[in-house]
Design an enzyme around this catalytic site. Structure first.
Site, PDB file in Angstrom:
ATOM      1  CB  CYS A   1      -0.972  -0.007   1.170  1.00  0.00           C
ATOM      2  SG  CYS A   1      -0.174  -0.010   2.804  1.00  0.00           S
TER       3      CYS A   1
ATOM      4  CG  HIS B   1      -4.436   0.163   3.925  1.00  0.00           C
ATOM      5  ND1 HIS B   1      -3.651  -0.632   3.118  1.00  0.00           N
ATOM      6  CD2 HIS B   1      -5.490   0.554   3.142  1.00  0.00           C
ATOM      7  CE1 HIS B   1      -4.189  -0.744   1.929  1.00  0.00           C
ATOM      8  NE2 HIS B   1      -5.311  -0.019   1.908  1.00  0.00           N
TER       9      HIS B   1
ATOM     10  CG  HIS C   1      -6.688   0.513  -1.651  1.00  0.00           C
ATOM     11  ND1 HIS C   1      -6.947  -0.020  -0.415  1.00  0.00           N
ATOM     12  CD2 HIS C   1      -7.688   0.042  -2.452  1.00  0.00           C
ATOM     13  CE1 HIS C   1      -8.049  -0.762  -0.456  1.00  0.00           C
ATOM     14  NE2 HIS C   1      -8.512  -0.732  -1.685  1.00  0.00           N
TER      15      HIS C   1
END
Length: 372
Positions: free
Chosen positions: A289, A334, A346
């Site tokens: 990520c 994240h 993402h």
């Protein structure tokens, strides 16, 4: 059925994230208690050492005063001994004179008296000379003895003080060694606590990443039960329904067109379908990520740090209500890119890869950061 599976996924994630925490908490709490106890003991040792140093300083001052008293007593002893010797020598001279002249001098002195009272006075004078000499000599001998005894007593006191000083210095060395050992113990506990905290953070990070992966899988499964997969556009990517339907990403990657948020989203969407690889740095070969957001923004000349935690402090924060396409969406462990319509582009998880969700609030959002 699939909803029950989703709930089971989420429950297992929550339980797994809680397993390690009590263990780490107990271990760290125990070490912190040990550290607090060691610090208290070190403080007591330091107080004891401070008091001991005060005693040593006072004793050294007393020893210095005692040395001066001994020196003064020595000078007084020299004076007394000198007077005693002087008196003794004078007395010997007078006795010698009397013996050398014999009784004739005494007889002459008596016969030369003009009267009986003069005779008595001269006889008493001769006797008085002898008495005076003996008395003065006895006085000087007594004074010399007293001064000698005083000097001896002072020297005994001095000797005891020096012995006491050596004992205190030995005690000081022992306290210093104990204090040094205790400080070393505190330093080791500090290091152990720091290591335990870092291990806990790594474990929590892994738990969060695993939770994010399973949650994404659960979200994906839930969406698949209620929506039909969108048609794959000719460009090779899809943003409809919050799911990625491309199996391998765009065949041709177009360089950024413009330098605004919309251009960031358009560029990021080209990589939908490419794999998620933890720690990876390739947009097409595998990436996680924070690596995804870092590489996307790098194409626009924006330098971001490598981790999601560090990226959470980049740019400046804005409320979600004012978010624009291209803003950073930061979660616990994240990070992704806001698509401008309430969704997120993402690198989701190993099972999902790089994708786009229609709802950026599919999990708790920590903050929105504007970096472009």
């Amino acid at each position: 059925m699939k909803k029950r599976i989703v709930r089971a996924f989420i429950s297992s994630v929550v339980l797994s994230s809680l397993v390690a925490s009590p263990v780490f908490a107990t271990s760290i709490e125990k070490m912190q208690e040990d550290k607090s106890k060691a610090q208290s003991e070190a403080a007591s040792l330091q107080d004891e050492l401070t008091q001991l140093l005060g005693k040593i300083n006072d004793l050294e001052a007393d020893i210095s005063d005692k040395e001066k008293e001994i020196e003064k007593a020595g000078e007084e002893l020299e004076v007394a001994a000198s007077k005693q010797t002087e008196q003794y020598d004078d007395m010997k001279l007078r006795i010698k004179y009397m013996y050398e002249n014999g009784d004739s001098s005494l007889l002459e002195a008596l016969l030369s008296a003009n009267s009986f009272s003069d005779l008595i006075n001269k006889a008493e004078y001769v006797q008085g000379v002898h008495s005076y000499d003996r008395k003065k000599l006895e006085e000087y001998v007594e004074i010399t003895k007293e001064v000698e005894q005083l000097k001896a007593n002072l020297e005994d006191d001095y000797s005891e003080m020096k012995t006491m000083e050596q004992n205190l210095e030995t005690e000081q060395e022992s306290l210093n060694a104990t204090l040094e050992s205790k400080q070393s113990e505190i330093a080791q506990l500090d290091q152990s606590i720091q290591q335990a905290i870092e291990e806990r953070q790594r474990a929590e990070q892994q738990a969060r990443e695993e939770a994010a992966r399973r949650e994404a899988e659960a979200q994906q499964a839930a969406q698949q039960t209620t929506q039909q997969p969108a048609q794959q556009p000719s460009s090779g990517n899809s943003t409809t329904g919050g799911n990625n339907t491309s199996s391998g990403g765009s065949s041709t990657i177009v360089k950024p067109q413009g330098r605004d948020g919309a251009a960031v989203v358009a560029y990021a969407r080209q990589f939908i379908g490419y794999p998620y690889v933890y720690g990876g740095n390739s947009l097409t070969g595998g990436i996680d990520c924070s690596g995804f957001t870092q590489q996307i923004y790098a194409a626009f000349g924006v330098s971001l740090p490598r981790t999601s935690y560090a990226q959470a402090y980049c740019g400046y924060e804005i409320p979600l209500s004012q978010a624009q396409a291209g803003d950073l969406l930061v979660y616990d462990g994240h990070v992704g890119i806001y698509n401008g319509t309430g969704g997120i582009v993402h690198a989701s998880s190993p099972s999902v890869g790089i994708t786009e969700f229609s709802n950026c609030q599919y999990r708790k959002l920590l903050c929105v950061r504007r970096v472009l």
